[in-house]
Enzyme design. Sequence first.
Site, PDB file in Angstrom:
ATOM      1  N   GLU A 126       1.085  -0.849  -0.067  1.00 30.37           N
ATOM      2  CA  GLU A 126       0.324  -0.028   0.024  1.00 30.37           C
ATOM      3  C   GLU A 126       0.887   1.320   0.542  1.00 30.37           C
ATOM      4  OE1 GLU A 126      -4.748  -0.342   1.522  1.00 30.37           O
ATOM      5  OE2 GLU A 126      -3.298   0.679   3.568  1.00 30.37           O
TER       6      GLU A 126
ATOM      7  N   HIS B 217       7.002 -27.331  -0.580  1.00 27.18           N
ATOM      8  CA  HIS B 217       6.664 -28.469  -1.714  1.00 27.18           C
ATOM      9  C   HIS B 217       5.060 -27.453  -2.525  1.00 27.18           C
ATOM     10  CE1 HIS B 217       8.209 -31.199   0.563  1.00 27.18           C
ATOM     11  NE2 HIS B 217       8.655 -30.389   1.928  1.00 27.18           N
TER      12      HIS B 217
ATOM     13  N   LYS C  84     -14.317   0.930  -4.110  1.00 22.46           N
ATOM     14  CA  LYS C  84     -15.359   1.195  -3.428  1.00 22.46           C
ATOM     15  C   LYS C  84     -16.152   2.140  -4.103  1.00 22.46           C
ATOM     16  CE  LYS C  84     -12.909   1.896   0.305  1.00 22.46           C
ATOM     17  NZ  LYS C  84     -12.266   3.158   2.069  1.00 22.46           N
TER      18      LYS C  84
END
Length: 444
Positions: A286, A307, A421
């Site tokens: 961010e 793995h 948003k």
Amino acid sequence: MVTLDITKASQFVGDAAINAFEGEVSKAQQALEDGTCPGNDFLGWMHLPSSITPEFISEINACAKTLQENCDAVVVAGIGGSYLGARMVIDALSNTFGWLQDSKYPRILFAGNNIGEDYLSELIGYLKGVRFGIINISKSGTTTETALTFRLLKTMCEEQRGKEEARKVIVAVTDAKRGAARTTADKEGYVSFVIPDNVGGRFSVLTPVGLLPIAVAGFDIAALVKGAREMEEQTSLEVPFRQNPAALYAATRNALYQSGKKIEILANYQPKLHNVGEWWKQLYGESEGKDGKGIFPASVDLTTDLHSMGQWIQDGERTIFETVLSVAQPNYELRVPADKENLDGLNFLAGKHVDEVNKMAELGTQLAHVDGGVPNIKFTIDRIDEYHIGQLIYMFEKGCGISGLLLKVNPFDQPGVEAYKKNMFALLGKPGYEKETESIKARL
């Protein structure tokens, strides 16, 4: 203490390329100190550890004690920096299987970080008949994920305990004066703590945002702050470049970035540190991912992910570097037993500490990855406890501030977070978004 080793990174770019950043790093540090950098309204984290008083710690602990005495579970409602820091510290310090055992401290649960109906339904199902409290963490009180969750939890808590008793176990961590969460806290008479205006969410773990949940979980927040305070001193402007872990980390990762390494993988070898990676990804992603720039932060848990992701790290596109978190001393001792049959062929390990096996896996992996063209930066902390986690928190925060300025971005804003948003509100038909609703429906 926290130590930094860049020898297996500098061999890829050369010491000269890293040292070339010293002047820019110094300017970045000075700009942070003087408050002359982009985002200078959000530099409250810089000297936060040294500004926290014993009286403030006592105030946090007193509130935590009230919740401990009146709750079997406490739900932390928050998203992003409003929960990742607390979760990181609590998970690192907790007994991994403590949730299966009785404890004198409340179980800390996290919500408000998603909009999953199944998740919230299952949480509410669990809380039926459980004495629970809420720590509602939001500057605005209108962040959709957190506000929706708090509405559900507040209603349930009041139905279970009555409004008067519920007021004693609902705590607000919010803005000092404004916002829906502040209005609700004042109206209902909740105990409340302030999120400082000059501290952004991803830098807020050493404010009540992180300190209160950590204290409720039973951990020593004074030791956490002490570790951060000492790291504040160890990364100050006066510390020489090569002795300053935050400055050297910022320079090294930017030298690697300029050489074409676009992805940084934070690798840990202790399961308890999983959420350090989650917190670190938000902090760096961010802060730096803007203006078409930024190292992409990823994380793996090793040896587990050897793995799965191990193949890609070893042989995939060479645009990556690794930053390894190593713990010098585990908190427990466990030795490998001998076995008469030795069908698994592991008797050569008999008598060795499990951590010795883990350390050799760590070293062997590091050597293999370096041989495979992956530069490695290594941080080592003495052990997993409050003090050393506090050191790690501040070191990464300071390194992030410096690194963002080296990239010539504002490390303290997040304009890209708002895009989803606007679309979500338009799709939901939120009042005030009528034009956006028309526009997005036309696109669909």
